[in-house]
Design a protein around this motif. Structure first.
Motif, PDB file in Angstrom:
ATOM      1  N   ASP A   4       0.831  -1.205   0.000  1.00  0.00           N
ATOM      2  CA  ASP A   4       0.000   0.000   0.000  1.00  0.00           C
ATOM      3  C   ASP A   4       0.865   1.254   0.000  1.00  0.00           C
ATOM      4  OD1 ASP A   4      -2.727   0.858  -0.105  1.00  0.00           O
ATOM      5  OD2 ASP A   4      -2.455   1.691   1.903  1.00  0.00           O
ATOM      6  N   LYS A   5       1.948   1.218   0.756  1.00  0.00           N
ATOM      7  CA  LYS A   5       2.865   2.376   0.770  1.00  0.00           C
ATOM      8  C   LYS A   5       3.512   2.563  -0.596  1.00  0.00           C
ATOM      9  CE  LYS A   5       4.073   2.375   5.715  1.00  0.00           C
ATOM     10  NZ  LYS A   5       3.182   1.297   6.142  1.00  0.00           N
ATOM     11  N   ARG A   7       2.188   1.747  -3.461  1.00  0.00           N
ATOM     12  CA  ARG A   7       1.148   2.295  -4.340  1.00  0.00           C
ATOM     13  C   ARG A   7       1.031   3.807  -4.150  1.00  0.00           C
ATOM     14  NH1 ARG A   7      -4.356   3.371  -3.655  1.00  0.00           N
ATOM     15  NH2 ARG A   7      -4.228   2.661  -1.503  1.00  0.00           N
ATOM     16  N   ILE A   8       1.063   4.255  -2.906  1.00  0.00           N
ATOM     17  CA  ILE A   8       0.955   5.687  -2.619  1.00  0.00           C
ATOM     18  C   ILE A   8       2.205   6.415  -3.093  1.00  0.00           C
ATOM     19  CG2 ILE A   8       0.843   7.374  -0.741  1.00  0.00           C
ATOM     20  CD1 ILE A   8      -0.995   5.360   0.715  1.00  0.00           C
ATOM     21  N   GLY A  22      -3.089  12.718  -3.572  1.00  0.00           N
ATOM     22  CA  GLY A  22      -4.213  12.486  -2.663  1.00  0.00           C
ATOM     23  C   GLY A  22      -5.543  12.536  -3.386  1.00  0.00           C
ATOM     24  N   LEU A  25      -5.971   9.346  -5.312  1.00  0.00           N
ATOM     25  CA  LEU A  25      -6.153   8.173  -4.446  1.00  0.00           C
ATOM     26  C   LEU A  25      -7.345   8.316  -3.497  1.00  0.00           C
ATOM     27  CD1 LEU A  25      -2.389   7.703  -3.456  1.00  0.00           C
ATOM     28  CD2 LEU A  25      -3.699   6.230  -4.993  1.00  0.00           C
ATOM     29  N   VAL A  32      -1.401  10.860   2.843  1.00  0.00           N
ATOM     30  CA  VAL A  32      -0.398  10.524   1.834  1.00  0.00           C
ATOM     31  C   VAL A  32       0.999  10.820   2.367  1.00  0.00           C
ATOM     32  CG1 VAL A  32       0.487  11.113  -0.461  1.00  0.00           C
ATOM     33  CG2 VAL A  32      -1.975  10.883  -0.102  1.00  0.00           C
ATOM     34  N   GLN A  35       2.223   8.198   4.878  1.00  0.00           N
ATOM     35  CA  GLN A  35       2.615   6.934   4.247  1.00  0.00           C
ATOM     36  C   GLN A  35       3.975   7.057   3.567  1.00  0.00           C
ATOM     37  OE1 GLN A  35       1.117   4.006   4.395  1.00  0.00           O
ATOM     38  NE2 GLN A  35      -0.591   4.740   5.623  1.00  0.00           N
TER      39      GLN A  35
END
Length: 298
Positions: A4-5, A7-8, A22, A25, A32, A35
């Motif tokens: 997940d991190k 992806r961000i 942000g 997402l 954001v 992360q």
């Protein structure tokens, strides 16, 4: 590393901004930022240089961004294969071709393709720049030269030539030149030889512009050249497939034409089994064969 991190991080690296990432997402800027900071702490390195105008990747950030881009491409390909494992042809297909071929030949035929596959979503990218298919900038390309990348499946569709055309009204009202030297008495409509276009067209335009016509119209796309011809502005340089699309066009100086331009359809090897790619390829081939058959009959 947390997926997940990553992806961000990828979204921030693409957007160059915490706020824009942000928005994409559907997360707050602070979420954001937390992360990304947690990812940096986990890796023990700084991934972004922060300044007033946005974010710039550090050397380590560039390395990680290359990795996440490769991951995204692989995931996109896998998702496409999963979707295409069904018999039903649907989903998005990115197609790139030149502005001229796309607007004058391809787009007018797409209604038939959508009638056959109503759930297909085509993202048509019309530009002279050659997009990178292995990097998944597009799924399928129709280009006016053979692709140079080795890891592409390619199919030669046809050969075209650039020729001179006028409207019937122009021919009747102004008359047509009987030899190249008489072009100087007419307005030539073409693309500027220095602009991105089919090389054979640029060579022909450059040669004809030496006739020193007192008036010319330079347009940066063949669609604009066609509109000028249909509006009786002058004599235009157009690809010869327009004879099939616009049978009312009058050929000017039949002995004057460019060298042959090969037209290729190409797509990445990894999309060989894609039903969407196969459906589009087969449709284009059918339309090319129909056009050739009709031209032979005429």
């Amino acid at each position: 590393m947390d997926w997940d991190k990553l992806r961000i991080f990828h979204a921030v690296a693409e957007a160059g901004s915490l706020t824009h990432a942000g928005d994409a997402l559907h997360l707050s800027q602070s979420a954001v930022s937390r992360q990304v900071r947690a990812l940096e702490e986990g890796l023990g390195t700084t991934l972004f240089h922060r300044h007033a105008r946005g974010l710039i990747l550090t050397e380590q950030g560039e390395m990680l961004f290359d990795a996440t881009k490769a991951m995204n491409r692989k995931l996109d390909t896998t998702a496409a294969r999963i979707r295409d494992s069904e018999e039903h042809v649907f989903g998005e297909l990115k197609v790139t071709t030149t502005t001229g071929f796309g607007t004058l030949w391809l787009v007018p035929r797409l209604a038939k393709l959508y009638e056959r596959y109503p759930d297909l979503k085509i993202d048509l990218l019309l530009e002279e720049r050659v997009l990178d298919l292995p990097m998944r900038e597009a799924d399928v390309a129709i280009r006016m030269k053979e692709p140079s990348q080795a890891d592409l499946i390619r199919r030669r569709l046809l050969n075209i030539r650039m020729r001179l055309y006028a409207s019937p009204e122009y021919a009747e009202r102004i008359g047509l030149p009987q030899k190249v030297e008489e072009l100087a008495a007419h307005r030539l409509i073409c693309q500027n030889p220095t602009t991105p276009q089919v090389q054979a067209g640029a060579v022909l335009a450059q040669a004809l512009l030496t006739q020193q016509s007192p008036s010319t119209l330079l347009v940066n796309s063949y669609f604009g050249v066609l509109q000028g011809v249909l509006s009786h502005v002058g004599i235009g340089i157009l690809p010869n497939y327009m004879e099939h699309e616009m049978p009312q066009l009058v050929r000017v100086l039949p002995d004057v034409e460019s060298t042959e331009v090969p037209v290729f359809l190409a797509f990445p090897e990894e999309l060989r089994s894609s039903r969407r790619v196969a459906a589009f390829r087969d449709f284009v081939l059918e339309e090319i064969q129909t056009m050739k058959r009709n031209s032979d009959e005429n």
